[in-house]
Design a protein around this motif. Structure first.
Motif, mmCIF file in Angstrom:
data_model
loop_
_atom_site.group_PDB
_atom_site.id
_atom_site.type_symbol
_atom_site.label_atom_id
_atom_site.label_comp_id
_atom_site.label_asym_id
_atom_site.label_seq_id
_atom_site.Cartn_x
_atom_site.Cartn_y
_atom_site.Cartn_z
ATOM 1 N N UNK A 198 11.076 57.025 -44.122
ATOM 2 C CA UNK A 198 9.993 56.085 -44.371
ATOM 3 C C UNK A 198 10.013 54.915 -43.390
ATOM 4 N N UNK A 199 11.188 54.320 -43.195
ATOM 5 C CA UNK A 199 11.268 53.166 -42.287
ATOM 6 C C UNK A 199 10.959 53.574 -40.852
ATOM 7 N N UNK A 200 11.412 54.751 -40.435
ATOM 8 C CA UNK A 200 11.105 55.215 -39.076
ATOM 9 C C UNK A 200 9.603 55.454 -38.914
ATOM 10 N N UNK A 201 8.987 56.067 -39.933
ATOM 11 C CA UNK A 201 7.555 56.340 -39.892
ATOM 12 C C UNK A 201 6.753 55.052 -39.785
ATOM 13 N N UNK A 231 18.562 60.097 -50.767
ATOM 14 C CA UNK A 231 17.973 58.751 -50.742
ATOM 15 C C UNK A 231 18.073 58.130 -49.359
ATOM 16 N N UNK A 232 19.208 58.309 -48.703
ATOM 17 C CA UNK A 232 19.384 57.774 -47.353
ATOM 18 C C UNK A 232 18.419 58.441 -46.381
ATOM 19 N N UNK A 285 11.419 53.845 -52.065
ATOM 20 C CA UNK A 285 10.118 53.471 -51.495
ATOM 21 C C UNK A 285 9.961 51.952 -51.478
ATOM 22 N N UNK A 286 10.344 51.310 -52.573
ATOM 23 C CA UNK A 286 10.216 49.854 -52.652
ATOM 24 C C UNK A 286 11.094 49.170 -51.601
ATOM 25 N N UNK A 287 12.333 49.632 -51.487
ATOM 26 C CA UNK A 287 13.273 49.050 -50.529
ATOM 27 C C UNK A 287 12.787 49.241 -49.097
ATOM 28 N N UNK A 288 12.308 50.437 -48.776
ATOM 29 C CA UNK A 288 11.832 50.716 -47.421
ATOM 30 C C UNK A 288 10.628 49.842 -47.074
ATOM 31 N N UNK A 289 9.670 49.741 -48.007
ATOM 32 C CA UNK A 289 8.484 48.924 -47.771
ATOM 33 C C UNK A 289 8.856 47.453 -47.610
ATOM 34 N N UNK A 290 9.746 46.983 -48.455
ATOM 35 C CA UNK A 290 10.176 45.576 -48.404
ATOM 36 C C UNK A 290 10.855 45.259 -47.067
ATOM 37 N N UNK A 291 11.732 46.161 -46.608
ATOM 38 C CA UNK A 291 12.458 45.919 -45.354
ATOM 39 C C UNK A 291 11.526 45.939 -44.151
ATOM 40 N N UNK A 292 10.553 46.837 -44.158
ATOM 41 C CA UNK A 292 9.604 46.891 -43.042
ATOM 42 C C UNK A 292 8.739 45.635 -43.022
#
Length: 285
Positions: A134-137, A127-128, A89-96
């Motif tokens: 998450x990133x797509x959403x 995880x992938x 979750x942290x990685x996805x939020x950070x990348x977006x």
């Protein structure tokens, strides 16, 4: 699921109605840290889990750690999996956030994402999948917002992840870590079974923010992520109004834990212990 900002706003509307009929008592706000019942009986740098969570019904896990200095085993599969999901979750939020701040095209950016995720081998595929979901959403929300608002990124990412807050004025740690904050709401991510006491963790974080920043926090969301064994993403969400009653319950539990630690009285073993408890081997000796 309330993972996008639009979903969260919809969820907050129902909480507004509850707050209107049951407003928070002023003396139960975190900024009343100098006066009981918010003022603690002692300042012991407790974690939120020390106070709120009752995986061990007698709190003997807290006693063993705080009073006897016992070391727990945190290499339990449930703990490892939960930590991995939080990192996704942290990685996805950070990348977006990075894509938004750099003004990149959200769709092109999604196709080029190739993250390195810190997950145990048996959880890699999951995880992938979760990261891509998450990133797509969130990037889809970015694209829709830019289309609607002439290219502007308005209210796009649902939260700020891994937020540190000082809870020391409440007798809590000065480095509490909140999973996320969005629209002045606390977001906590959980795996496994839903427990009623999970909402008290949200309450504790809200009180800590109020004590250190003097910002009222009345709402929270518990997001449950499961489906590991089926390699299927299963997400459910509970919206929480941080009421006066919940605040009283958290503060009472905090003071009970403080009393136990100060008295150094062993609360005894519970009738049953979850296998995921880090202290189960020590406790049964």
């Amino acid at each position: 699921m309330m993972l996008t900002r639009l979903d969260m706003i919809r969820g907050l509307k129902s909480l507004h109605e509850i707050r209107a009929t049951d407003p928070v008592q002023e003396e139960l706000r975190g900024w009343y840290y100098y006066s009981p019942p918010v003022k603690p009986r002692a300042y012991l740098s407790l974690s939120i889990s020390d106070v709120a969570y009752a995986y061990c019904p007698t709190k003997r896990d807290v006693y063993l750690r705080k009073v006897t200095g016992s070391k727990g085993n945190y290499e339990k599969p449930q703990i490892i999996n939960g930590t991995a999901i939080h990192k996704v979750f942290y990685k996805a939020s950070k990348d977006v956030w990075s894509i938004i701040s750099l003004g990149k095209d959200p769709i092109e950016s999604f196709n080029s994402l190739a993250p390195e995720l810190e997950c145990p081998q048996n959880l890699q595929n999951y995880c992938i999948k979760l990261y891509k979901y998450l990133t797509m959403l969130w990037l889809s929300e970015v694209a829709k917002a830019r289309s609607s608002y002439g290219g502007e990124s308005i209210g796009l990412v649902p939260w700020l992840s891994e937020v540190r807050v000082d809870g020391s004025m409440l007798g809590l740690s000065n480095r509490l870590s909140i999973d996320a904050i969005a629209d002045f709401s606390i977001i906590e991510i959980k795996t496994g079974k839903q427990e009623d006491f999970h909402k008290l963790g949200v309450v504790g974080y809200a009180l800590a923010i109020e004590s250190s920043m003097e910002i009222p926090i009345d709402y929270g969301f518990l997001i449950y992520v499961n489906g590991f064994n089926r390699d299927s993403i299963e997400i459910s969400t509970n919206a929480i109004y941080i009421s006066s009653d919940l605040r009283k319950e958290f503060l009472d539990r905090r003071d009970d834990v403080i009393d136990m630690i100060l008295s150094e009285k062993d609360p005894g073993m519970p009738a049953s212990c979850p296998d995921s408890c880090p202290f189960i081997e020590v406790c049964r000796k």
